[in-house]
Motif scaffolding. Structure first.
Motif, PDB file in Angstrom:
ATOM      1  N   PHE A   1      24.916  32.236  27.768  1.00 19.41           N
ATOM      2  CA  PHE A   1      24.073  31.010  27.572  1.00 19.41           C
ATOM      3  C   PHE A   1      22.785  30.993  28.520  1.00 19.41           C
ATOM      4  N   CYS A   2      21.642  30.572  28.087  1.00 20.39           N
ATOM      5  CA  CYS A   2      20.478  30.055  29.015  1.00 20.39           C
ATOM      6  C   CYS A   2      20.348  28.682  28.870  1.00 20.39           C
ATOM      7  N   VAL A   3      20.090  27.979  30.004  1.00 21.44           N
ATOM      8  CA  VAL A   3      19.514  26.664  30.047  1.00 21.44           C
ATOM      9  C   VAL A   3      18.065  26.267  30.636  1.00 21.44           C
ATOM     10  N   THR A   4      17.447  25.682  29.878  1.00 17.29           N
ATOM     11  CA  THR A   4      16.074  25.606  30.323  1.00 17.29           C
ATOM     12  C   THR A   4      15.758  24.085  30.283  1.00 17.29           C
ATOM     13  N   VAL A   5      15.405  23.745  31.543  1.00 17.73           N
ATOM     14  CA  VAL A   5      14.718  22.409  31.982  1.00 17.73           C
ATOM     15  C   VAL A   5      13.372  22.339  31.720  1.00 17.73           C
TER      16      VAL A   5
ATOM     17  N   GLU B   1      17.623   9.696  28.656  1.00 16.44           N
ATOM     18  CA  GLU B   1      18.743  10.463  28.619  1.00 16.44           C
ATOM     19  C   GLU B   1      18.332  11.904  29.211  1.00 16.44           C
ATOM     20  N   THR B   2      18.764  12.435  30.104  1.00 15.84           N
ATOM     21  CA  THR B   2      18.645  13.797  30.952  1.00 15.84           C
ATOM     22  C   THR B   2      19.135  14.761  29.729  1.00 15.84           C
ATOM     23  N   THR B   3      18.048  15.501  29.233  1.00 12.73           N
ATOM     24  CA  THR B   3      18.757  16.732  28.301  1.00 12.73           C
ATOM     25  C   THR B   3      18.359  18.155  28.576  1.00 12.73           C
ATOM     26  N   VAL B   4      18.593  19.023  28.058  1.00 18.64           N
ATOM     27  CA  VAL B   4      18.137  20.556  28.385  1.00 18.64           C
ATOM     28  C   VAL B   4      18.367  21.187  27.133  1.00 18.64           C
ATOM     29  N   THR B   5      17.512  22.230  26.810  1.00 16.24           N
ATOM     30  CA  THR B   5      17.582  23.290  26.025  1.00 16.24           C
ATOM     31  C   THR B   5      18.512  24.320  26.304  1.00 16.24           C
ATOM     32  N   VAL B   6      19.755  24.489  25.373  1.00 17.14           N
ATOM     33  CA  VAL B   6      20.739  25.568  25.652  1.00 17.14           C
ATOM     34  C   VAL B   6      20.815  26.543  24.567  1.00 17.14           C
ATOM     35  N   ARG B   7      20.212  27.578  24.740  1.00 18.95           N
ATOM     36  CA  ARG B   7      20.245  28.678  24.101  1.00 18.95           C
ATOM     37  C   ARG B   7      21.379  29.908  23.814  1.00 18.95           C
ATOM     38  N   GLU B   8      21.836  30.266  22.952  1.00 20.31           N
ATOM     39  CA  GLU B   8      23.082  31.172  22.624  1.00 20.31           C
ATOM     40  C   GLU B   8      22.354  32.478  22.665  1.00 20.31           C
ATOM     41  N   ARG B   9      22.960  33.430  23.228  1.00 21.71           N
ATOM     42  CA  ARG B   9      22.571  34.791  23.420  1.00 21.71           C
ATOM     43  C   ARG B   9      22.364  35.555  22.140  1.00 21.71           C
ATOM     44  N   ASP B  10      23.712  35.586  21.304  1.00 21.42           N
ATOM     45  CA  ASP B  10      23.500  36.547  20.001  1.00 21.42           C
ATOM     46  C   ASP B  10      22.654  36.121  19.097  1.00 21.42           C
ATOM     47  N   THR B  11      22.970  34.724  18.725  1.00 17.32           N
ATOM     48  CA  THR B  11      21.958  34.049  17.653  1.00 17.32           C
ATOM     49  C   THR B  11      20.544  33.578  17.944  1.00 17.32           C
ATOM     50  N   THR B  12      20.388  33.674  19.196  1.00 16.91           N
ATOM     51  CA  THR B  12      19.078  32.741  19.847  1.00 16.91           C
ATOM     52  C   THR B  12      18.962  31.375  19.444  1.00 16.91           C
ATOM     53  N   ASP B  13      19.914  30.718  18.912  1.00 15.39           N
ATOM     54  CA  ASP B  13      19.786  29.296  18.551  1.00 15.39           C
ATOM     55  C   ASP B  13      19.568  28.475  19.688  1.00 15.39           C
ATOM     56  N   GLN B  14      18.969  27.559  19.356  1.00 18.03           N
ATOM     57  CA  GLN B  14      18.714  26.499  20.800  1.00 18.03           C
ATOM     58  C   GLN B  14      19.264  25.106  20.244  1.00 18.03           C
TER      59      GLN B  14
ATOM     60  N   VAL C   1      13.054  15.884  32.311  1.00 18.55           N
ATOM     61  CA  VAL C   1      12.709  14.791  33.259  1.00 18.55           C
ATOM     62  C   VAL C   1      12.004  13.513  33.051  1.00 18.55           C
ATOM     63  N   GLU C   2      11.234  13.526  31.711  1.00 14.59           N
ATOM     64  CA  GLU C   2      10.795  12.279  31.090  1.00 14.59           C
ATOM     65  C   GLU C   2      11.553  11.459  30.442  1.00 14.59           C
ATOM     66  N   ASP C   3      12.372  11.841  29.560  1.00 14.37           N
ATOM     67  CA  ASP C   3      13.133  10.974  28.693  1.00 14.37           C
ATOM     68  C   ASP C   3      14.296  10.149  29.426  1.00 14.37           C
TER      69      ASP C   3
END
Ligand code: ATP
Length: 574
Positions: free
Chosen positions: A530-534, A543-556, A539-541
């Motif tokens: 997994f990769c998590v991108t800030v 609710e604090t949310t991040v993008t989580v990307r899955e390795r094999d499918t590259t789905d975010q 930082v603006e919204d």
């Protein structure tokens, strides 16, 4: 796909999985360093092995020295017989393994088990040549080469020692103490994960055959008459077996079966070996070995060590070749008996009977004084003859004689005259030498196989991508965390996410160099699930949310930071 290995070895070096050691000094064959990713993957595989083969089985783990004194290896037979077949090129002096040369260039599949003269004949018949310079080897003698690394213990050379060629001996020699920890109760198992050393003639295929490697071994001690494995727990495990009987046929093939059926039909003769094959198969799958490229192969009778009654290897397929990953052998009482004989210590377990037994004990006058001086030299023969009569109803001896050879003449001596007697005695139990079942795993070869089987190439957004489809349980890094851009606010937030994830026990890499696409590729190549991108939304919204990307499918996906660490930790646990 020969090139998968080449690409893997290149990736392994570039990304810190493994590389040849001492490169600054030109490197030396058969020694590899596991880099940051490799050490972590290897450690995770070892932990997974420990969980399954030590903890879950209730076995004890020990950690013995890697150097042991000479008598240990005299007893174990390694000094005499732990040899490979060496052939040295007369032109360029390159040493090769004669059996490998034959296997690689002829139809012989198991040259290791052939006697040296036969291997020499095959080399001559096929006109085999030196793999380095091409010089003919037809007239070159094949020699035995001992694989033990020797050293001296202390100053001077009066105390030779050896680097252990397997971790097993460190368990066997400590048996008299280990059995105490097991409260003298069979069955019990002792495991060890550690380094082993073999001065291989020609190390090859990177970490598949090295001179220093890691083994994970289990020595399981059983009472051969009483103990039985819990076969029911593994009966349904599906396995691909390649029995010896199939290997001898022209059209011999692997068979698909279950552990239960294989035991019932006698394909696997030792229930204990069957049990451990049944435990090993799902374990190999759990660490990421591709089950379509995995099988158990039975040793041919010539290949088996002389003490092993049934032996199977776990094999993984790499570039079209089957590689031995582990050996499973029923070793009988060989190891413990040898150490008992050489050390004089007690390598037995006292087996208490359910109820005391009455037995007959034969005794003989030890100095044979009744035989007269002319029979003195024959005393030992008399004792042996009489002992062979022990256990018979003592009234039956009347009129019996023992034959004694003296000066070429046979004398018949009445048993009554020998002072031979049989008495009844009540005993509570007896000392028995346990039998040993040994699952012996190679860790480095497994790490290589896991990486090889996880190696993938695909296309993402029109660009070629390489990634490692590693199981989350063993992947060296579980999450990569990136601030989208070099921005103090994003970096601070990303560092907070890193701290949260690490607090949950996850292994995290923080990366803020290069564009985001490059950072994803880097993590794909080391197999980070997994990769998590800030980003600015984070930082603006409200609710604090991040993008989580899955390795094999590259789905975010966008996920709230709150609870993220727990969610990912659950995924890692499976
Ligand atoms: P091989 O026939 O490949 O030399 P072996 O039959 O001698 O191996 P064992 O003595 O059964 O191997 O050792 C148990 C395990 O240790 C093997 O299944 C393998 O995974 C590992 N192993 C043995 N030798 C090496 C080596 N030189 N490098 C890396 N791993 C090894």
């Amino acid at each position: 796909d020969e090139s998968t290995s080449e690409q893997l070895v290149e990736l392994a070096k570039r990304r810190g999985y493994f590389f040849q050691s001492s490169g600054a000094y030109g490197g030396v064959g058969g020694f590899y360093t596991f880099g940051p990713q490799g050490a972590s993957l290897k450690g995770n595989v070892e932990d997974a092995w420990r969980d399954r083969f030590a903890v879950a089985e209730g076995n004890m783990e020990i950690d013995a020295p890697t150097i042991m004194p000479e008598p240990v290896f005299e007893a174990s037979g390694h000094l005499d017989g732990f040899d490979d077949m060496l052939i040295e090129c007369p032109e360029c002096e390159t040493s090769s393994r004669a059996d490998h040369l034959v296997e690689d260039n002829t139809e012989y599949e198991d040259a290791e088990s052939l006697p040296i003269p036969e291997v020499e004949e095959i080399i001559a018949e096929y006109e085999l040549a030196c793999p380095e310079c091409g010089a003919g080897l037809a007239d070159v003698a094949v020699e035995n080469f001992n694989l033990m690394f020797a050293t001296n213990i202390g100053p001077g050379d009066s105390d030779p020692g050896y680097l252990r060629p397997e971790t097993a001996q460190g368990i066997f020699v400590e048996f008299p103490r280990l059995k105490e920890y097991a409260r003298n109760q069979l069955p019990f198992g002792v495991t060890q994960i550690g380094r082993a050393y073999r001065n291989e003639i020609s190390p090859r295929r990177s970490i598949i055959r090295t001179r220093e490697f890691t083994q994970a071994e289990l020595e399981y001690f059983v009472d051969p008459e009483e103990d039985e494995p819990d076969l029911e727990s593994v009966a349904d495990v599906e396995v691909t077996l390649y029995p010896a009987s199939e290997q001898n046929k022209d059209d011999g093939d692997e068979i698909e079966t279950t552990i239960g059926d294989a035991v019932e039909e006698g394909v696997i003769s030792s229930p204990w070996v069957a049990y451990f094959l049944g435990v090993a198969k799902p374990w190999y799958e759990s660490v990421g070995v591709d089950m379509d490229r995995f099988r158990f192969r039975q040793h041919l009778s010539g290949e088996r060590a002389h003490y092993a009654s049934d032996c199977w290897d776990a094999e993984g397929e790499i570039d079209g070749n089957w590689i031995e990953l582990a050996g499973f052998a029923y070793r009988g009482d060989y190891d413990l008996s040898k150490h008992a004989e050489h050390s004089g210590d007690r390598f037995t377990v006292f087996k208490q009977y359910d109820e005391p037994k009455t037995v007959e004990r034969a005794t003989v006058d030890p100095d044979m004084s009744y035989l007269g001086p002319e029979f003195g030299g024959a005393a030992q023969d008399v004792v042996e003859e009489l002992e062979s009569l022990a256990g018979r109803d003592r009234t039956a001896f009347e009129g019996d004689t023992v034959a004694i050879d003296l000066d070429g003449e046979t004398h018949e001596l009445p048993v009554e005259k020998t002072g031979f007697s049989v008495d009844e005695e009540t005993i509570a139990g007896e000392h028995i030498v346990p039998h040993v079942v040994e699952p012996s795993f190679g860790v480095d070869r497994l790490v290589y196989t896991v990486l090889h089987h996880a190696y993938r190439e695909d296309e993402v957004d029109g660009e070629e991508r390489t990634y490692l489809d590693l199981e989350p349980e063993v992947a060296p890094t579980f999450v990569g965390v990136f601030p989208l851009q070099n921005d103090a606010e994003l970096e601070a937030q990303a560092n907070e996410v890193v701290a949260d994830l690490r607090a949950e026990g996850l292994s995290v890499t923080y990366d803020d160099s290069g564009n985001i696409g490059r950072r994803y590729r880097r993590q794909d190549e080391v197999g980070t699930p997994f990769c998590v991108t800030v980003d600015y939304e984070t930082v603006e919204d409200e609710e604090t949310t991040v993008t989580v990307r899955e390795r094999d499918t590259t789905d975010q996906k966008r996920l709230p930071v709150e609870g993220l660490a727990e969610t990912l930790a659950e995924i890692r646990e499976g």
